[in-house]
Design an enzyme around this catalytic site. Sequence first.
Site, PDB file in Angstrom:
ATOM      1  N   LYS A  53       0.801  -1.228   0.000  1.00 38.15           N
ATOM      2  CA  LYS A  53       0.000   0.000   0.000  1.00 38.15           C
ATOM      3  C   LYS A  53       0.834   1.278   0.000  1.00 38.15           C
ATOM      4  O   LYS A  53       0.345   2.341  -0.412  1.00 38.15           O
ATOM      5  CB  LYS A  53      -0.945   0.001   1.205  1.00 38.15           C
ATOM      6  CG  LYS A  53      -2.116  -0.965   1.091  1.00 38.15           C
ATOM      7  CD  LYS A  53      -3.159  -0.461   0.117  1.00 38.15           C
ATOM      8  CE  LYS A  53      -4.440  -1.275   0.184  1.00 38.15           C
ATOM      9  NZ  LYS A  53      -5.489  -0.738  -0.686  1.00 38.15           N
ATOM     10  N   SER A 307       0.885 -10.054  -0.172  1.00 33.91           N
ATOM     11  CA  SER A 307       0.622  -8.612  -0.173  1.00 33.91           C
ATOM     12  C   SER A 307       0.764  -7.909   1.164  1.00 33.91           C
ATOM     13  O   SER A 307       0.843  -6.682   1.209  1.00 33.91           O
ATOM     14  CB  SER A 307      -0.781  -8.346  -0.730  1.00 33.91           C
ATOM     15  OG  SER A 307      -1.762  -8.969   0.086  1.00 33.91           O
TER      16      SER A 307
END
Length: 506
Positions: A53, A307
């Site tokens: 992110k 992720s």
Amino acid sequence: MAMSKDYLESIIKARVYDVAIESPLEFAPNLSRRIGNKVLFKREDMQPVFSFKIRGAYNKMSKLSHAELERGVVAASAGNHAQGVAMAAQHLKCRATIVMPTTAPHIKVDAVTRRGAEVVLIGDSYSDCYQHALNLAEQTGATLIHPFDDPDVIAGQGTVAMEILRQYPDHIDAVFIPVGGGGLLAGMAAYIKRLRPEIKIMGVEPTDANTMYLSLKLGERITLPQVGIFADGVAVKQVGEETFRLCTDFVDDVILVDTDAMCAAIKDVFEDNRSILEPAGALAIAGLKAWATREGKQDATLIAIASGANMNFDRLRYIAEQAEMGEQREAIVAVTIPEQPGSFRTFCKLIGARNITEFNYRYSCATEAHVFVGLSIQNRSEVVDLIANLASAKIAAVDLTDNELAKLHIRHLVGGKAPNVCNERLMRFEFPERPGALLNFLDGMNGKWNISLFHYRNHGADYGRILVGIQVPEQDDAAFKDFVKKLGYMHWDESNNPAYHLFLGA
């Protein structure tokens, strides 16, 4: 908004490496060997904020004017985008307010506050936070940094794909990408399909947060009334407008996986590289495995995005337990056996060489006993065979492996008081954890005394622990002491333990 034809240039020019690293693309030998395909993990969990992110957040914020930075930024996030915005704000020296759901893991909340951002906790999911963040932006003049539905954020996330194609120029069959609002999937799909259209782009969502799957299926964005929060990083009720448009054009399919599959994927990653992902971080790996099984793929090259790794430590106990279920390595069976000395031993002999992972039993009536058993298995067909073998020995059994009530609750509640049990001794034993140790214990009793309570759970430690209630008449006291001594296991007599008398004793 930028059109899809502009994303290639936007991704190439994205400004992410002031704060992000080019994460490694690592071969996963254990998982590859087990599923018969070449599997690689893109290690976005190794970013400074332990998630991809930071890429999109910084790319967006690096484009803000000095005046905009002076007014600060605001964001809504389940946690990982929050940390990306907080780190970007710290680097750019601007004020940041992050609206996070009350369900966000403490590790994510603490990480955000440590970087100097103000945290506001509200609602249960990202969607619950978003309107509050919009209101704050309007009231303060701060810039809203959207976690996914923004071209600059999408372009920042797309740099993951740029790195993959540079790091692995050889043939790739499919890339598996987790989906929350769709920013990572959209950015990566737009880049890969422009340069390598033959590569399949597969989104992966939890079964209880499948908003992209349903939206693509119906041809329009839908809003889920509620979403599961086990994978809090993808707990989004509606995907973005721009992300949906890009995914409609470039995504080949979306795979759905359940909680057990995510837990199993966390274990897979740990076994290959000794790192621990959060549930959303392991989502793509779970989808890769499900797709390879569904399609019967062999010798394919498959890449999954690892992720994120922002997870509370106290969730690991549940994940470790569920991982065996997700990999179908453990079966849960309810067995009914005669209530008589030696029946436990007979049952264990029928189980054979299988490793018992759990054994729960409490006396209930004079004629039969109901036993809750966990067993290590290689595949589900073993359970069918075992139940058939038990039936031939006139022992009834029910497969509870897919029973959520059994897995989540009943296994912890087998027990209670047994008013008709007399002369019960409660003994706690500790013994080296090895195959056959449990049967050795039962053989040592030789069917002499009735077992009225039995609890065992394999916790993966070097030593196994058993709690056993045994009905021993007073005249057998010396023989019982001799039996315990000959067993040679560490043991403790818990017959006078207050917890026993409050919850289990007659």
